[in-house]
Design a protein around this motif. Structure first.
Motif, PDB file in Angstrom:
ATOM      1  N   VAL A  63       0.841  -1.202   0.000  1.00  0.00           N
ATOM      2  CA  VAL A  63       0.000   0.000   0.000  1.00  0.00           C
ATOM      3  C   VAL A  63       0.875   1.250   0.000  1.00  0.00           C
ATOM      4  N   ASP A  66       2.525   1.721  -3.263  1.00  0.00           N
ATOM      5  CA  ASP A  66       1.603   2.327  -4.225  1.00  0.00           C
ATOM      6  C   ASP A  66       1.535   3.841  -4.037  1.00  0.00           C
ATOM      7  N   VAL A  67       1.489   4.282  -2.789  1.00  0.00           N
ATOM      8  CA  VAL A  67       1.441   5.715  -2.506  1.00  0.00           C
ATOM      9  C   VAL A  67       2.705   6.395  -3.026  1.00  0.00           C
ATOM     10  N   LEU A 158      -3.756   0.337  -8.997  1.00  0.00           N
ATOM     11  CA  LEU A 158      -3.442  -0.228  -7.685  1.00  0.00           C
ATOM     12  C   LEU A 158      -3.569  -1.753  -7.682  1.00  0.00           C
ATOM     13  N   GLU A 202      -5.246  -5.798   0.108  1.00  0.00           N
ATOM     14  CA  GLU A 202      -5.124  -4.530  -0.620  1.00  0.00           C
ATOM     15  C   GLU A 202      -6.458  -4.134  -1.249  1.00  0.00           C
ATOM     16  N   THR A 209      -6.855   3.502   0.849  1.00  0.00           N
ATOM     17  CA  THR A 209      -5.738   3.860  -0.024  1.00  0.00           C
ATOM     18  C   THR A 209      -6.085   5.050  -0.911  1.00  0.00           C
ATOM     19  N   TYR A 210      -7.289   5.049  -1.470  1.00  0.00           N
ATOM     20  CA  TYR A 210      -7.720   6.130  -2.360  1.00  0.00           C
ATOM     21  C   TYR A 210      -7.585   7.508  -1.706  1.00  0.00           C
ATOM     22  N   THR A 212      -6.012   8.356   0.932  1.00  0.00           N
ATOM     23  CA  THR A 212      -4.633   8.585   1.377  1.00  0.00           C
ATOM     24  C   THR A 212      -3.797   9.147   0.237  1.00  0.00           C
TER      25      THR A 212
END
Length: 223
Positions: A63, A66-67, A158, A202, A209-210, A212
């Protein structure tokens, strides 16, 4: 006449939270490597779900990866990945040195220390091989899809990067870490459960996640 240093060097806007995310990324990796020395099994009737303790935190490294890739690009994501690689090696060397050092007479847990942390070098070797392939694949695919198709469909970037990155990571890690240690049946179970679990985690935390990613982009002034 020489220009003042401040005038001769162009101003570069510093990253506001890159270092925080990178530190969290490396910390989760180190913790996962230690936790991965223990295999866990949940029995469901005659069937067992086998995974390692690292599975508790390790999906979060993807995660954060990905960020990093989505907000800062592949070069800065790779920088954090390589930092994690270096400190994992350092941790492994430290555990080896401590394990072979002669224990004090009052220390009664040498065997336990060696049984748990003495296994870390093999775990770290497996983790490093899997990590460098899986994380770089994850970041590269995410950035590739973004460059190819633009900003839309973040969920596809993602999940697409995770499906490929986690597959490579799980196959390499499980094989190097536990081949010959457990039976082939348990190893296959371990690989399958680990992969499905990591991808599912995930997917389930996409709603976190979105926002963030959007929040970090806003902080950094990135579109």
């Amino acid at each position: 006449m020489k220009l003042p240093v401040s005038a001769s060097i162009p101003a570069v806007a510093p990253s506001r939270v890159y270092d925080i995310i990178a530190i969290a990324f490396v910390s989760l990796l180190l913790l996962s490597n230690i936790a991965a020395t223990k295999l866990i099994a949940f029995n469901i009737g005659d069937f067992s779900l086998v995974f390692d303790g690292g599975a508790i935190l390790f999906p979060m490294t993807y995660v954060l990866g990905d960020v990093l890739a989505e907000v800062y690009g592949f070069a800065k994501a790779r920088r954090a990945i390589l930092l994690g690689f270096f400190y994992s090696i350092l941790a492994s060397v430290v555990f080896l040195l401590v394990a072979v050092a002669p224990p004090a007479a009052e220390y009664e847990n040498q065997a336990a220390f060696e049984a748990v942390l003495g296994f870390v070098p093999r775990i770290v070797t497996a983790s490093l091989a899997a990590y460098i392939v899986g994380q770089l694949l994850n970041s590269w695919i995410l950035v590739f899809i973004k460059n190819k198709f633009g900003q839309k469909h973040l969920w596809a970037r993602l999940m697409g990067s995770t499906v490929v990155g986690e597959l490579a990571d799980t196959l390499i890690f499980c094989t190097i870490a536990f081949y010959g240690v457990v039976s082939n049946q348990v190893l296959i179970n371990y690989i399958a459960v680990g992969y499905i679990y990591k991808v599912a985690v995930e997917f389930l935390i996409l709603p976190i996640t979105y926002p963030t990613i959007h929040y970090v982009k806003k902080l950094e002034g990135v579109k």
